[in-house]
Design a protein around this motif. Sequence first.
Motif, PDB file in Angstrom:
ATOM      1  N   MET A   1       0.832  -1.163   0.000  1.00  0.00           N
ATOM      2  CA  MET A   1       0.000   0.000   0.000  1.00  0.00           C
ATOM      3  C   MET A   1       0.892   1.246   0.000  1.00  0.00           C
ATOM      4  O   MET A   1       1.864   1.299   0.740  1.00  0.00           O
ATOM      5  N   SER A   2       0.560   2.208  -0.838  1.00  0.00           N
ATOM      6  CA  SER A   2       1.344   3.431  -0.895  1.00  0.00           C
ATOM      7  C   SER A   2       0.417   4.631  -0.851  1.00  0.00           C
ATOM      8  O   SER A   2      -0.708   4.581  -1.323  1.00  0.00           O
ATOM      9  N   ASN A   3       0.947   5.684  -0.277  1.00  0.00           N
ATOM     10  CA  ASN A   3       0.206   6.940  -0.194  1.00  0.00           C
ATOM     11  C   ASN A   3       0.934   7.996  -1.012  1.00  0.00           C
ATOM     12  O   ASN A   3       2.155   8.060  -1.023  1.00  0.00           O
ATOM     13  N   THR A   4       0.213   8.848  -1.664  1.00  0.00           N
ATOM     14  CA  THR A   4       0.786   9.912  -2.447  1.00  0.00           C
ATOM     15  C   THR A   4       0.263  11.238  -1.914  1.00  0.00           C
ATOM     16  O   THR A   4      -0.942  11.406  -1.734  1.00  0.00           O
ATOM     17  N   VAL A   5       1.210  12.148  -1.668  1.00  0.00           N
ATOM     18  CA  VAL A   5       0.843  13.475  -1.194  1.00  0.00           C
ATOM     19  C   VAL A   5       1.341  14.478  -2.223  1.00  0.00           C
ATOM     20  O   VAL A   5       2.504  14.459  -2.610  1.00  0.00           O
ATOM     21  N   THR A   6       0.495  15.344  -2.657  1.00  0.00           N
ATOM     22  CA  THR A   6       0.864  16.373  -3.623  1.00  0.00           C
ATOM     23  C   THR A   6       0.841  17.715  -2.915  1.00  0.00           C
ATOM     24  O   THR A   6      -0.177  18.099  -2.330  1.00  0.00           O
ATOM     25  N   LEU A   7       1.972  18.411  -2.972  1.00  0.00           N
ATOM     26  CA  LEU A   7       2.084  19.731  -2.359  1.00  0.00           C
ATOM     27  C   LEU A   7       2.129  20.776  -3.458  1.00  0.00           C
ATOM     28  O   LEU A   7       2.882  20.633  -4.423  1.00  0.00           O
ATOM     29  N   GLN A   8       1.370  21.808  -3.277  1.00  0.00           N
ATOM     30  CA  GLN A   8       1.384  22.894  -4.241  1.00  0.00           C
ATOM     31  C   GLN A   8       1.909  24.141  -3.552  1.00  0.00           C
ATOM     32  O   GLN A   8       1.400  24.550  -2.508  1.00  0.00           O
ATOM     33  N   PHE A   9       2.949  24.707  -4.146  1.00  0.00           N
ATOM     34  CA  PHE A   9       3.509  25.939  -3.594  1.00  0.00           C
ATOM     35  C   PHE A   9       4.159  26.718  -4.718  1.00  0.00           C
ATOM     36  O   PHE A   9       4.461  26.180  -5.773  1.00  0.00           O
ATOM     37  N   SER A  10       4.356  27.986  -4.467  1.00  0.00           N
ATOM     38  CA  SER A  10       5.031  28.812  -5.465  1.00  0.00           C
ATOM     39  C   SER A  10       6.377  29.253  -4.899  1.00  0.00           C
ATOM     40  O   SER A  10       6.506  29.521  -3.707  1.00  0.00           O
ATOM     41  N   LEU A  11       7.369  29.319  -5.749  1.00  0.00           N
ATOM     42  CA  LEU A  11       8.691  29.760  -5.320  1.00  0.00           C
ATOM     43  C   LEU A  11       8.675  31.265  -5.116  1.00  0.00           C
ATOM     44  O   LEU A  11       8.104  32.011  -5.910  1.00  0.00           O
ATOM     45  N   ARG A  12       9.327  31.687  -4.068  1.00  0.00           N
ATOM     46  CA  ARG A  12       9.405  33.120  -3.778  1.00  0.00           C
ATOM     47  C   ARG A  12      10.497  33.724  -4.663  1.00  0.00           C
ATOM     48  O   ARG A  12      11.626  33.273  -4.647  1.00  0.00           O
ATOM     49  N   THR A  13      10.155  34.743  -5.419  1.00  0.00           N
ATOM     50  CA  THR A  13      11.120  35.350  -6.329  1.00  0.00           C
ATOM     51  C   THR A  13      11.565  36.726  -5.853  1.00  0.00           C
ATOM     52  O   THR A  13      12.411  37.339  -6.479  1.00  0.00           O
ATOM     53  N   VAL A  14      10.989  37.233  -4.790  1.00  0.00           N
ATOM     54  CA  VAL A  14      11.388  38.532  -4.256  1.00  0.00           C
ATOM     55  C   VAL A  14      11.940  38.341  -2.855  1.00  0.00           C
ATOM     56  O   VAL A  14      11.585  37.405  -2.147  1.00  0.00           O
ATOM     57  N   ALA A  15      12.821  39.243  -2.470  1.00  0.00           N
ATOM     58  CA  ALA A  15      13.421  39.180  -1.141  1.00  0.00           C
ATOM     59  C   ALA A  15      12.403  39.620  -0.097  1.00  0.00           C
ATOM     60  O   ALA A  15      11.438  40.335  -0.409  1.00  0.00           O
ATOM     61  N   PRO A  16      12.588  39.202   1.145  1.00  0.00           N
ATOM     62  CA  PRO A  16      11.696  39.681   2.199  1.00  0.00           C
ATOM     63  C   PRO A  16      11.699  41.210   2.259  1.00  0.00           C
ATOM     64  O   PRO A  16      12.647  41.868   1.826  1.00  0.00           O
ATOM     65  N   ARG A  17      10.675  41.764   2.826  1.00  0.00           N
ATOM     66  CA  ARG A  17      10.431  43.203   2.794  1.00  0.00           C
ATOM     67  C   ARG A  17      11.592  44.032   3.343  1.00  0.00           C
ATOM     68  O   ARG A  17      11.947  45.047   2.777  1.00  0.00           O
ATOM     69  N   PHE A  18      12.190  43.623   4.433  1.00  0.00           N
ATOM     70  CA  PHE A  18      13.226  44.442   5.074  1.00  0.00           C
ATOM     71  C   PHE A  18      14.654  43.992   4.741  1.00  0.00           C
ATOM     72  O   PHE A  18      15.607  44.455   5.345  1.00  0.00           O
ATOM     73  N   ALA A  19      14.808  43.106   3.780  1.00  0.00           N
ATOM     74  CA  ALA A  19      16.140  42.584   3.454  1.00  0.00           C
ATOM     75  C   ALA A  19      17.060  43.682   2.931  1.00  0.00           C
ATOM     76  O   ALA A  19      18.214  43.788   3.365  1.00  0.00           O
TER      77      ALA A  19
END
Length: 82
Positions: A1-19
Amino acid sequence: MSNTVTLQFSLRTVAPRFAQPIGRSVASAVAALASWMRPSAESPAEAAARLRSMANQYSSQPSFAADLRAAADRHEQQAGIQ
């Protein structure tokens, strides 16, 4: 038996606000510290005095001490101090 988990996320392309402001302030602090730690230039009179002081430490080697004193004299003559 196997389980599959799909994660959806977007890559951050900008630096944090105070960087950028933090980076600029750290860079200016490092530059200020570096300029504060940089030794100041010696005047010709200070350099000659340092050579004579060094010559006084070599009393066991009179010829070396005499060479240092002569170098101090030449340095002062070249700088027009005497």
